[in-house]
Design a protein around this motif. Structure first.
Motif, mmCIF file in Angstrom:
data_model
loop_
_atom_site.group_PDB
_atom_site.id
_atom_site.type_symbol
_atom_site.label_atom_id
_atom_site.label_comp_id
_atom_site.label_asym_id
_atom_site.label_seq_id
_atom_site.Cartn_x
_atom_site.Cartn_y
_atom_site.Cartn_z
ATOM 1 N N VAL A 38 0.800 -1.225 0.000
ATOM 2 C CA VAL A 38 0.000 0.000 0.000
ATOM 3 C C VAL A 38 0.836 1.279 0.000
ATOM 4 O O VAL A 38 0.364 2.338 -0.422
ATOM 5 C CB VAL A 38 -0.995 -0.009 1.188
ATOM 6 N N GLU A 39 2.096 1.208 0.428
ATOM 7 C CA GLU A 39 2.939 2.406 0.405
ATOM 8 C C GLU A 39 3.682 2.596 -0.916
ATOM 9 O O GLU A 39 4.388 3.589 -1.084
ATOM 10 C CB GLU A 39 3.944 2.367 1.565
ATOM 11 N N ALA A 40 3.509 1.678 -1.852
ATOM 12 C CA ALA A 40 4.175 1.844 -3.153
ATOM 13 C C ALA A 40 3.623 3.032 -3.946
ATOM 14 O O ALA A 40 4.408 3.854 -4.455
ATOM 15 C CB ALA A 40 4.073 0.549 -3.960
ATOM 16 N N PRO A 41 2.303 3.189 -4.083
ATOM 17 C CA PRO A 41 1.799 4.335 -4.849
ATOM 18 C C PRO A 41 2.144 5.684 -4.216
ATOM 19 O O PRO A 41 2.345 6.675 -4.930
ATOM 20 C CB PRO A 41 0.277 4.104 -4.857
ATOM 21 N N SER A 42 2.212 5.727 -2.905
ATOM 22 C CA SER A 42 2.515 6.992 -2.227
ATOM 23 C C SER A 42 3.980 7.368 -2.397
ATOM 24 O O SER A 42 4.306 8.527 -2.716
ATOM 25 C CB SER A 42 2.150 6.891 -0.745
ATOM 26 N N THR A 43 4.862 6.409 -2.195
ATOM 27 C CA THR A 43 6.292 6.715 -2.349
ATOM 28 C C THR A 43 6.656 6.910 -3.822
ATOM 29 O O THR A 43 7.583 7.658 -4.139
ATOM 30 C CB THR A 43 7.161 5.607 -1.720
ATOM 31 N N MET A 44 5.923 6.263 -4.718
ATOM 32 C CA MET A 44 6.126 6.506 -6.152
ATOM 33 C C MET A 44 5.955 7.990 -6.462
ATOM 34 O O MET A 44 6.735 8.589 -7.216
ATOM 35 C CB MET A 44 5.138 5.672 -6.965
#
Length: 598
Positions: A413-419
């Motif tokens: 779930v933190e992949a789109p945010s850190t992207m």
């Protein structure tokens, strides 16, 4: 300035919760609707979930039930999160929590009756297709760990009690702690939780920064025992649940919910601790050299490489940066950013009693709400881009998927945010050839994006793993134990490059993630995926962007491994993680080189 009370904050800096409910009468109407729907589901389907037809018809109503309750619970929780000093808001939130538990307990028969059926019945329902498939597949996965119906009903009824450790933590931190001002550099300074974490940790004035850390830590220490008691309750609860549900360890229980293996979990912690530490020690030494510090202490780690180059930004500036930076994701994504500002999705305010850090809540059927406190630096722009990453993710998957298929694993779930943070940084790097500007952007990536996710949260995860090992072995934890574990974790990572001044060991008191299972390590996991996927976008352009947007739309229809594969990243091996660590090291090398040149 002293922090304002919530009632004194300008309205334009606050979020607009009327997008959920315009009046109290509206939310009460939904409470009545969901209560009536509970009666309907119970009367029509209890004891009858033994055919695919009845199962699917019941789940159709259950989806509607979940959406209504999600809206109402979000409204109460969001209102309470910005002012823990308002007893009425807290009472309303707690009353909603009790209602959710009561209604959830009454409908616990749904899972119990479905999992009691032969697999063939459930598989027949799945074969029908439609919006209930994901839910039924997940029930099949959990079936071996389902308890007796009456036990599940009792556990559902007790769910508000299970949230008590987190509530105690928040009340101690956000309502009870009152920080006195401190004197440094010949003047008096106000102090508060968010003031320290968002301002003083980055203050280039050594006396002010270190004195702020000392005073902040002294106040934390006064609350160490109650905070430790809350955390002890949390981890013992999780150990008990693991045992009740037939898991061999608390790790297996918590990772089962994330749909990842123990190997994937341990890899993140072990490799980063071993391979990244030398790079970050070098970065710490660079900070010490640039600022001419007599020694490098734990209180100095958040210092920017070039504080004189960090411009003061307005909220409107952040909008311009983010719209341009994220434009690579398409016009529909940029329109979401515009809406977030114009429709007041974001709570920018600094006020007493407000939750620290940042989060994004995305109730199904509505838009997202983002909480953080604006301080006017580029780090705020990155934080806001991060939270808008969550908003964009759930806007996509909530629109494309059933409500049952939006519960994305915390591993991913933190992949789109850190992207989004990476996209912003790459955009900024293309806007100027000036070496000082380039160093500033790179140091923002290392000192904020990667430091936050690969150091701060990773060290929390390493500490957390040692806590759970103790609990798994039948032990318990108190303040002294937790401080010792955290001190040892920090010492192992930083070595002799950083002096751990008194108060560093209390870092375990500062994060809410410990009350959310194995969450802390997932920040580095998500950023590992994002780094590899962002490289693809940089190389391939539109096709890679479209793959990424497809991942966002997929929601929880794939495991973290499958979602990463859709983005062209293979996380079944350590290759993406090692390449990410190498990339961080390369950025630090370049920062050091530019610093020498300048």
């Amino acid at each position: 300035m002293e922090l304002l009370t919530r009632k004194d904050v300008p309205e334009e800096l606050t979020w607009d919760l009327t997008a959920l409910y315009k009046t109290e009468a509206d939310i009460k109407s939904d409470v009545e609707r969901v209560s009536a729907l509970t009666d309907k589901i119970e009367s029509e389907y209890k004891g009858k979930l033994n055919t695919p037809e009845n199962i699917l018809a019941c789940l159709d109503l259950y989806r509607e039930w979940q959406q209504i309750l999600w809206f109402a619970a979000s409204y109460r929780n969001l209102a309470a999160s910005v002012d823990y000093n308002d007893s009425k808001l807290q009472e309303d939130d707690e009353a909603m929590s009790r209602l959710c538990a009561n209604l959830g307990s009454r409908l616990s028969f749904i899972d119990s009756e479905i999992t009691a059926q032969p697999d063939s019945v459930i598989e027949s329902a799945i074969a029908e297709g439609g919006p209930n498939c994901g839910y039924l597949k997940e029930l099949l996965r959990w079936k071996p760990h389902q308890l007796e119906p009456e036990t599940e009903k009792v556990l559902a009824a007790l769910s508000p009690t299970f949230g008590t450790p987190y509530n105690v933590y928040n009340m101690a931190k956000l309502a009870d702690m009152r920080f006195p001002g401190f004197n440094a550099a010949g003047e008096e300074h106000p102090l508060g939780y968010s003031l320290f974490e968002d301002k003083y940790e980055y203050d280039p004035r050594t006396e002010v920064r270190r004195e702020a850390f000392r005073c902040f830590s002294e106040k934390l220490r006064e609350y160490q025992n109650v905070t430790a008691a809350a955390y002890q309750s949390q981890v013992q609860k999780e150990k008990t649940m693991a045992k009740l549900r037939g898991f061999d360890s608390v790790f297996d229980y918590l990772l089962f919910g994330q749909n990842v293996t123990r190997e994937m979990y341990d890899r993140q912690i072990d490799l980063i601790t071993e391979k990244l530490a030398p790079h970050m020690r070098r970065y710490a030494k660079l900070i010490q050299k640039v600022h001419g510090l007599d020694k490098m202490t734990y209180a100095d780690l958040k210092l920017p490489v070039d504080p004189g180059y960090a411009p003061e930004l307005t909220i409107e500036d952040s909008r311009n940066y983010i719209e341009k930076g994220l434009s690579i994701l398409g016009e529909d994504y940029v329109q979401m950013v515009r809406d977030a500002y114009s429709e007041r999705w974001v709570d920018f305010a600094q006020n007493q009693g407000k939750s620290t850090g940042g989060f994004c809540a995305s109730p199904y059927g509505g838009h997202s709400f983002i909480l953080f406190s604006w301080h006017g630096g580029m780090s705020d722009v990155f934080t806001l881009a991060h939270e808008l990453g969550h908003a964009g993710h759930f806007k996509a998957c909530n629109s494309a998927q059933s409500i049952f298929d939006t519960n994305v694993s915390t591993y991913f779930v933190e992949a789109p945010s850190t992207m989004n943070e990476l996209i912003m940084a790459h955009y900024l790097l293309k806007t100027s050839d000036d070496k000082r500007f380039r160093r500033w952007v790179l140091s923002n990536m290392v000192g904020n994006t990667y430091y936050h996710n690969f150091v701060t949260h990773l060290l929390e995860a390493a500490y957390q793993r040692e806590v759970y090992k103790l609990v798994d072995a039948g032990g318990s934890v108190q303040a002294e134990t937790l401080s010792a574990i955290m001190g040892e974790t920090l010492s192992k990572f930083w070595g002799d490059a950083v002096e751990l001044t008194p108060g560093a060991e209390l870092t375990w008191m500062r994060q809410p993630h410990y009350y959310m299972g194995l969450y802390s390590y997932t920040y580095s996991a998500g950023l590992t995926v994002a780094t590899a996927a962002c490289r693809r976008i940089e190389r391939e352009g539109a096709p890679a962007v479209e793959d990424w947007k497809q991942v966002l739309r997929a929601g929880s229809t794939g495991t973290p491994l499958e979602l990463a594969q859709m983005a062209g990243v293979d996380i079944s091996t350590d290759k993406p993680l090692l390449e990410t660590i190498e990339a961080i090291g390369g950025m630090i090398d370049e920062i050091c080189t530019i610093t020498e040149e300048l």
